[in-house]
Design an enzyme around this catalytic site. Structure first.
Site, PDB file in Angstrom:
ATOM      1  N   LYS A 282     -49.356  13.761  -3.712  1.00 57.16           N
ATOM      2  CA  LYS A 282     -50.571  13.472  -3.401  1.00 57.16           C
ATOM      3  C   LYS A 282     -51.624  14.634  -3.344  1.00 57.16           C
ATOM      4  CE  LYS A 282     -51.668  14.406   1.188  1.00 57.16           C
ATOM      5  NZ  LYS A 282     -51.347  15.205   2.196  1.00 57.16           N
TER       6      LYS A 282
ATOM      7  N   ASP B 224     -45.122   9.905  -1.341  1.00 55.74           N
ATOM      8  CA  ASP B 224     -45.550   9.864   0.127  1.00 55.74           C
ATOM      9  C   ASP B 224     -44.365  10.454   0.976  1.00 55.74           C
ATOM     10  OD1 ASP B 224     -46.135   9.652   2.927  1.00 55.74           O
ATOM     11  OD2 ASP B 224     -47.652   8.139   2.434  1.00 55.74           O
ATOM     12  N   HIS B 225     -44.285  11.659   1.233  1.00 52.52           N
ATOM     13  CA  HIS B 225     -43.027  12.203   1.746  1.00 52.52           C
ATOM     14  C   HIS B 225     -42.588  11.396   3.063  1.00 52.52           C
ATOM     15  CE1 HIS B 225     -45.441  15.168   3.927  1.00 52.52           C
ATOM     16  NE2 HIS B 225     -44.288  15.195   4.902  1.00 52.52           N
TER      17      HIS B 225
ATOM     18  N   GLU C 250     -50.416  17.655  15.282  1.00 57.18           N
ATOM     19  CA  GLU C 250     -49.873  18.979  14.514  1.00 57.18           C
ATOM     20  C   GLU C 250     -50.128  20.197  15.308  1.00 57.18           C
ATOM     21  OE1 GLU C 250     -49.070  18.904  10.154  1.00 57.18           O
ATOM     22  OE2 GLU C 250     -51.106  18.090  10.149  1.00 57.18           O
TER      23      GLU C 250
ATOM     24  N   ASP D 135     -56.078  13.515   4.226  1.00 59.76           N
ATOM     25  CA  ASP D 135     -54.883  14.424   4.414  1.00 59.76           C
ATOM     26  C   ASP D 135     -53.700  13.646   4.867  1.00 59.76           C
ATOM     27  OD1 ASP D 135     -53.580  16.615   3.657  1.00 59.76           O
ATOM     28  OD2 ASP D 135     -53.569  17.253   5.726  1.00 59.76           O
TER      29      ASP D 135
ATOM     30  N   HIS E 176     -50.052   8.833   4.847  1.00 58.26           N
ATOM     31  CA  HIS E 176     -48.638   8.683   5.696  1.00 58.26           C
ATOM     32  C   HIS E 176     -48.644   7.985   6.840  1.00 58.26           C
ATOM     33  CE1 HIS E 176     -47.891  12.389   3.584  1.00 58.26           C
ATOM     34  NE2 HIS E 176     -48.521  13.144   4.452  1.00 58.26           N
TER      35      HIS E 176
ATOM     36  N   LYS F 118     -55.007  18.287  13.611  1.00 60.94           N
ATOM     37  CA  LYS F 118     -54.554  19.760  13.568  1.00 60.94           C
ATOM     38  C   LYS F 118     -54.902  20.429  14.936  1.00 60.94           C
ATOM     39  CE  LYS F 118     -53.619  19.990   8.859  1.00 60.94           C
ATOM     40  NZ  LYS F 118     -52.239  20.049   8.677  1.00 60.94           N
TER      41      LYS F 118
ATOM     42  N   LYS G   9     -46.478  19.651  17.689  1.00 61.51           N
ATOM     43  CA  LYS G   9     -46.089  18.743  16.685  1.00 61.51           C
ATOM     44  C   LYS G   9     -45.467  17.263  17.498  1.00 61.51           C
ATOM     45  CE  LYS G   9     -44.210  18.189  12.408  1.00 61.51           C
ATOM     46  NZ  LYS G   9     -45.344  18.021  11.621  1.00 61.51           N
TER      47      LYS G   9
HETATM   48  C1  BG6 Z   1     -48.885  16.808   4.419  1.00 57.05           C
HETATM   49  C2  BG6 Z   1     -50.488  17.173   4.823  1.00 57.05           C
HETATM   50  O1  BG6 Z   1     -49.118  15.880   3.568  1.00 57.05           O
HETATM   51  O2  BG6 Z   1     -48.295  16.339   5.568  1.00 57.05           O
HETATM   52  C3  BG6 Z   1     -50.297  18.436   5.773  1.00 57.05           C
HETATM   53  O3  BG6 Z   1     -51.099  17.659   3.467  1.00 57.05           O
HETATM   54  C4  BG6 Z   1     -49.485  18.081   6.760  1.00 57.05           C
HETATM   55  O4  BG6 Z   1     -51.598  18.894   6.121  1.00 57.05           O
HETATM   56  C5  BG6 Z   1     -48.235  17.302   6.268  1.00 57.05           C
HETATM   57  O5  BG6 Z   1     -49.130  19.152   7.642  1.00 57.05           O
HETATM   58  C6  BG6 Z   1     -47.344  17.043   7.447  1.00 57.05           C
HETATM   59  O6  BG6 Z   1     -45.967  16.791   7.306  1.00 57.05           O
HETATM   60  P1  BG6 Z   1     -44.738  16.694   8.406  1.00 57.05           P
HETATM   61  O7  BG6 Z   1     -43.700  16.224   7.264  1.00 57.05           O
HETATM   62  O8  BG6 Z   1     -44.669  18.189   8.684  1.00 57.05           O
HETATM   63  O9  BG6 Z   1     -45.271  15.883   9.090  1.00 57.05           O
END
Ligand code: BG6
Length: 507
Positions: free
Chosen positions: A170, A199-200, A238, A257, A262, A362, A367
């Site tokens: 991404k 998209d992780h 976060e 972002d 996500h 952020k 988190k």
């Molecule tokens: C990423 C964003 O795709 O996902 C980051 O670019 C974000 O800004 C991150 O911190 C969050 O991923 P996770 O898996 O920590 O929730």
């Protein structure tokens, strides 16, 4: 507490394909970058640790750095020691490092591709077969189109006797128009089934479990609609700030972002119709239908449904932190949002009228990623003088991995007093094992050729179509994002978009 039904086998293993993926070579463009060091290389090491890498496997890093194979192996070893979720086993690490080599070159330069060709051919020779090839584009997005065109020009994008796939990180565009243009460039060289847009969040166990809980249990489906559900709330807080990524983040902002990709994926998994089969295309087709059903936001009425915020100085986890505008490399004139709250509507027979609240930021107090589904209140309260709170189903995605259902229960004693209690299913307790990192699952799927957890071309375009009117409205407004102190749950103005009776959950 819900106890899982005990199986003779490890229940974690039951759903996984135990066979290693076919013999392959993985080429990482941007193999020395931040994402590679923090996520990809440790994920590959952990797969090696689990014996889940292909039997014949080669890893080639490509980047501008002036390194040779040995230098790259040192960098990889250090990154793994630092970021692996498991402590390093020296033997596994040594074997893994022995599969690695490096090509130094710029992504726009012919030389890199000319050097890559013989390197890949040599790996095939050594394996005694044509290895599948997976190219992972972990680079700045401006290189995505170029790299794919270069792969095509050098005959690396396809060949007979083995599969070639490309994983694209991404962001895939920053508007619908850009996504369309990038898709056109990509699909000029590759077939859609070769393209794996990552998209992780889709690789997270808890996100996949959303589909398992919805579609493998009769319990939820009858109530999963506007008749029983009052609202849906998706939160991704976060505590981190920019993590040294100001250059990227200031041109992106929270909407691009995290929401475009996500959080829309979480919404789709929650709202989609049951797919006919659990195959890549059936699932993705259902998700596209949800995205297309989201009512486009009217830019003239943006204030009613969207709030953007920006953190000021504050305290997070006991530490004093800078405000966004004071962060290194953020321009003083920046209007980039670090917080977004939205109210969306999915205009379908199932969901019409149900607000889908989305919130991310952020430098929030902690988190936390969760989806809370609030049911409608009971139609008649027979418990005189007692408030009956609506049921709520909460899918906690991270860091706690659990699902809880809030119920009203009688407080023991002679009176009929009610109190909310929860029924919990916790991953840690039920499966006694840590969930793998999202990238482990996604890399494995790409090596196997399963695109279910990757975004299809029409899907990414439909995501941007939801974002575009919001971006248009914000670009044309002269207002700055609303301030919130770092370490809180976001700007107070986020309440503005809630419908009467709804409230944000505490973070
Ligand atoms: C990423 C964003 O795709 O996902 C980051 O670019 C974000 O800004 C991150 O911190 C969050 O991923 P996770 O898996 O920590 O929730």
């Amino acid at each position: 507490m819900i106890h899982d039904v005990q199986h003779d086998e490890n229940p974690l293993g039951a759903g996984l394909d135990q066979l290693p993926p076919p013999s392959s070579v993985l080429v990482i463009f941007g193999g020395t970058g931040n994402l590679s060091k923090r996520k990809l290389l440790p994920a590959l090491y952990n797969l090696a640790h689990d014996g889940a890498l292909p039997e014949r496997f080669g890893l080639v890093g490509v980047a501008m750095d002036d390194l040779d194979d040995e230098g790259y192996r040192t960098l990889v070893g250090e990154a793994i020691q630092k970021y692996s979720r498991r402590p390093c086993d020296p033997l596994v690490l040594e074997t893994f490092l022995s599969t690695i080599s490096f090509v130094s070159g710029g992504f726009e330069e012919e030389d890199a591709y000319q050097a890559l060709e013989p390197r890949l051919a040599a790996l095939d020779d050594r394996a005694g077969q044509a290895l599948n090839r997976v190219f992972y584009l972990s680079t700045a997005p401006r290189f995505f189109g170029t790299i794919i065109e270069q792969l095509g020009a050098h005959g690396l994008s396809d060949r007979s006797g083995a599969d070639t796939r490309v994983i694209i990180e991404k962001p895939f565009g920053t508007t619908k128009q850009e996504a369309l243009a990038l898709n056109a460039r990509v699909l000029n060289v590759l077939r859609e089934e070769q393209v794996y847009r990552i998209d992780h969040y889709l690789g997270k166990e808890t996100v996949q479990n959303l589909l398992a809980l919805r579609f493998a249990n009769g319990l939820f489906e009858p109530i999963w609609n506007r008749n029983h559900i009052q609202s849906v709330q998706i939160t991704a807080g976060e505590s981190v700030g920019l993590e040294g990524r100001a250059g990227y983040y200031d041109t992106s902002g929270a909407l691009r972002d995290l929401v475009q990709n996500h959080l829309l994926q979480l919404l789709c998994n929650l709202a989609m119709e049951p797919p006919t089969t659990f195959t890549a295309d059936d699932i993705r087709t259902e998700k596209v239908k949800v995205l297309r059903a989201i009512t486009p936001i009217d830019p003239d009425r943006i204030e009613e449904v969207a709030v953007r915020g920006r953190y000021g100085p504050g305290t997070v986890g006991g530490e004093d932190v800078l405000g966004y505008l004071e962060e290194p490399d953020v321009p003083e004139t920046s209007t980039t949002e670090t917080f977004v709250a939205l109210r969306l509507e999915v205009d379908t027979w199932r969901w019409a009228g149900v607000p889908f609240y989305i919130r991310t930021g952020k430098r929030i107090s902690r988190k936390l990623t969760e989806i809370a589904v609030t049911l409608r209140p009971v139609p008649h309260n027979a418990f005189d003088g007692t408030t009956v709170e609506p049921n709520q189903i909460v899918f906690s995605i991270q860091p706690d991995e659990h699902v809880s259902i809030k119920l009203a229960a009688k407080v023991p004693g002679s009176g009929m007093n009610l109190r909310p209690v929860t029924m919990d299913f916790s991953y840690g307790t039920a499966f006694l094992s840590a969930s793998p990192e999202a990238y482990e699952r996604l890399v494995t799927d790409a090596l196997r050729g399963d695109a279910t957890l990757f975004t299809r071309a029409d899907e990414v375009e439909a995501q941007w179509a939801v974002m575009d009117p919001i971006l248009t409205a914000w670009t044309r407004s002269s207002a700055s994002p609303d301030d919130y102190p770092a370490g809180t749950s976001g700007p107070k103005s986020a309440r503005r978009i809630l419908l009467p009776g709804d409230r944000w959950r505490a973070i």
